[in-house]
Design a protein around this motif. Sequence first.
Motif, PDB file in Angstrom:
ATOM      1  N   ARG A 481       0.784  -1.226  -0.008  1.00 25.11           N
ATOM      2  CA  ARG A 481      -0.271  -0.025  -0.278  1.00 25.11           C
ATOM      3  C   ARG A 481       1.005   1.329  -0.061  1.00 25.11           C
ATOM      4  O   ARG A 481       2.122   1.323   0.621  1.00 25.11           O
ATOM      5  N   ASN A 482       0.250   2.340  -0.355  1.00 22.81           N
ATOM      6  CA  ASN A 482       0.997   3.562  -0.437  1.00 22.81           C
ATOM      7  C   ASN A 482       0.595   4.312   0.986  1.00 22.81           C
ATOM      8  O   ASN A 482      -0.602   4.299   1.184  1.00 22.81           O
ATOM      9  N   ASN A 483       1.559   4.664   1.395  1.00 19.53           N
ATOM     10  CA  ASN A 483       1.428   5.957   2.611  1.00 19.53           C
ATOM     11  C   ASN A 483       1.753   7.146   2.223  1.00 19.53           C
ATOM     12  O   ASN A 483       2.937   7.748   2.566  1.00 19.53           O
ATOM     13  N   GLY A 484       0.727   7.963   1.595  1.00 18.45           N
ATOM     14  CA  GLY A 484       0.989   9.402   1.088  1.00 18.45           C
ATOM     15  C   GLY A 484       1.603   8.926  -0.272  1.00 18.45           C
ATOM     16  O   GLY A 484       1.895   7.887  -0.830  1.00 18.45           O
ATOM     17  N   PRO A 485       1.979  10.105  -1.024  1.00 16.75           N
ATOM     18  CA  PRO A 485       2.662  10.207  -2.472  1.00 16.75           C
ATOM     19  C   PRO A 485       4.089   9.599  -2.339  1.00 16.75           C
ATOM     20  O   PRO A 485       4.577   9.089  -3.486  1.00 16.75           O
ATOM     21  N   ASP A 486       4.810   9.608  -1.128  1.00 16.02           N
ATOM     22  CA  ASP A 486       6.198   9.465  -1.229  1.00 16.02           C
ATOM     23  C   ASP A 486       6.637   7.958  -0.568  1.00 16.02           C
ATOM     24  O   ASP A 486       7.799   7.718  -0.440  1.00 16.02           O
ATOM     25  N   GLN A 487       5.703   7.263   0.019  1.00 14.17           N
ATOM     26  CA  GLN A 487       6.060   5.899   0.440  1.00 14.17           C
ATOM     27  C   GLN A 487       5.120   4.805   0.049  1.00 14.17           C
ATOM     28  O   GLN A 487       4.069   4.926  -0.243  1.00 14.17           O
TER      29      GLN A 487
END
Length: 735
Positions: A481-487
């Motif tokens: 999963r993505n945690n915000g656009p940068d992770q």
Amino acid sequence: MADRIGGTRARFVATICAGSFLLFLVQPMIARMALPRLGGSPSVWNSAMLVYQALLLAGYAYAHWLGRLPVRRQALVHLGLFLIAAIFLPIGLKSGDPPSSIDPALWVLWLLGASIGPIFFVIAAQAPLMQRWFTATGEGDPYPLYAASNLGSFAGLIAYPLLVEPLMSLKAQSLLWSAGYGLLFFLIYACSRMLPASETARAEISTMEAAPNWRRTLHWIALASVPSGLMLSTSLHLTTDIVAMPLLWVMPLGLYLLSFSVAFAGGRNLAEACTALAPLLLLIGACTAFIDSTDFPVLIAAATLLVLFIVAVALHARLYDLRPAPEHLTRFYLAMSVGGMMGGLFCALLAPLIFNWTYEHPILLALAGLLLVRGSLFERVERLWANTDRRIWLTAGMLIAGLLLSLIGAGILLPDMESDALKALCFTLIIIMGVAAIGQRVAFTGCLIYLMLCLGGWGKVALSMTPGAMTRSYFGVYSVRNNGPDQRLLVHGTTVHGIQNRRPGQEADPTSYYAPESGVGLALTQAPALFGPQARIGMVGLGSGTLACYRRPGQRWRFYEIDPAMVAIARNPADFTFLSRCQPTADIAIGDARIMLAREPAASADLLVIDAFSSDSIPMHLLTREAMAVYARHLSPRGILMVHISNRFLDLQPVIAAAARAGGWDARLRYYKPDRRDAYRNYSASVWIAMARDHAQLDRLVALSGSDKWQDPDYRPGFPAWTDDHGSILPILKF
């Protein structure tokens, strides 16, 4: 006469308790013996439980068949079978390692079944058989003896982790259990002496009740299958999605066994109280069904366990209410065993194939709602449901309203108005409707389902439907999963096993537990200086492939990963790009690392990294003296072993320190805590231990990476090194 009746009952109670105690003592014992070959994932325990349920079913079927014979002949056959099964003593595992071509779930079933099948089978039969014999004595109702049976089961289950495992080696445990088997034989013989000499001397009590029809039998099976499945789904749900705490698997099974003792007890007050509370507790269970992370894990775990116990008591009490006359007792227990087996099949075999998340848990909560029998809590509400036409319209209205409220609360409908307050209002209204619908199976179950969907269910379903976002294998449930656009995150249960920075230029930077200043980061950075440009490096545990980006030209790397699903995630650039950027042709060996390392030539690696976890728990068989001997053989004489021991619930320092001292290793510990200024790099705190047989080589690592960064591990005086034969986690739990 009263003394004789009391003595007879005491003799049968002691025999039933002893047999059940041995059954549930052997379960964790044989699972502990299997650790070096099977690992320690929650699915292994669920597979083991399926084997036990299958053998229990076979034992109950045998007891049912044996009931056709005169009771004295039953005793002769059963005691003879007991003596034949004694050939398999002392208990232990069949030799052999799992072939790489066979599915792990099937291997576990075969190994455990072949190892303890005959002995478990003959003891499993004694609980219903002793109750039938007690009926033949004509001295009372046999069903309360089943409560004593489950008290014995609970005692055996709890005694193992608290007393037997910490105090005794596996060899001593096996001999003690064998002695208990001999004692049980003589107890059964003593009970057989109480049987009437002939069928006419003292016939079994009979009410001439007709044999139960198939509808009643199917009802028994359903009432038994849901608590059995719920016990297994609760174990998996807790140990992967809420709190990966060791020994937690004991609690669901223990409470499941205690539920029988309450439900089948002669006094009915507690069982009736649990039945009254069960619908309300189910609503609480629905609130936590889709939680996979929480700030209050122990509180949520306690609530989940309470739900299991109360619901299991309510359903088992319903079974007790529907019990037949004693002459049909073995058929009743056979149906219960079939139900238990079906619950086990659903959770251990079917669910991992059908679902990519642990959806079996909310499904079983909903099925429990359908099976509960309880009138409305309020008299006025009861009258409201009394009219048939009104009941139909109320049910339809609740189902429609519940669906709309769950969609609004989840932010699917009216997304512009989404807020915590609106969500709280929606699930509160669903709970109110659920309370009002108690006693109405369809309406109440609908409210349960909508409550679960409102509180995380819709989001989990959406994640499951996203290609590549959720993966389930025999070894666990993984989400990308993505945690915000940068992770980008790799999550196994409650534990993050990989983070990739998505900012341009940072995609290949090691993160999380593998930061450059972590223990493993320091060791891999200094590998060229320690071992030359052609260093040979082994990695036990792949994760998202983060460590691959430490590779330097000329080095030879080999990864060992037990789960093919994890390999697929790490290799897929749509998930993570560590491998595709840094080692696109990475050498990955699939299988249990300890077995594979033992098969490879000696001195095959210069640096070996042990980073294998199941959620937050490292497999115990990778930390024993025997495992350390495998690592020592695999490493070159000047090789270094790096062991990752970061853990929320266990202090593993004494374990590694004792193993190092016993095996002649020198050891240093690196506790790394990232600086706040590096928060954007997504580094995580970690604890690593470096070990070497060559003390000078370890001193070189410390000197090259900074002597102020390393310290001696915590040597606990008197703490014994774990072995395959003996080890306990109780002394290292972080209370």
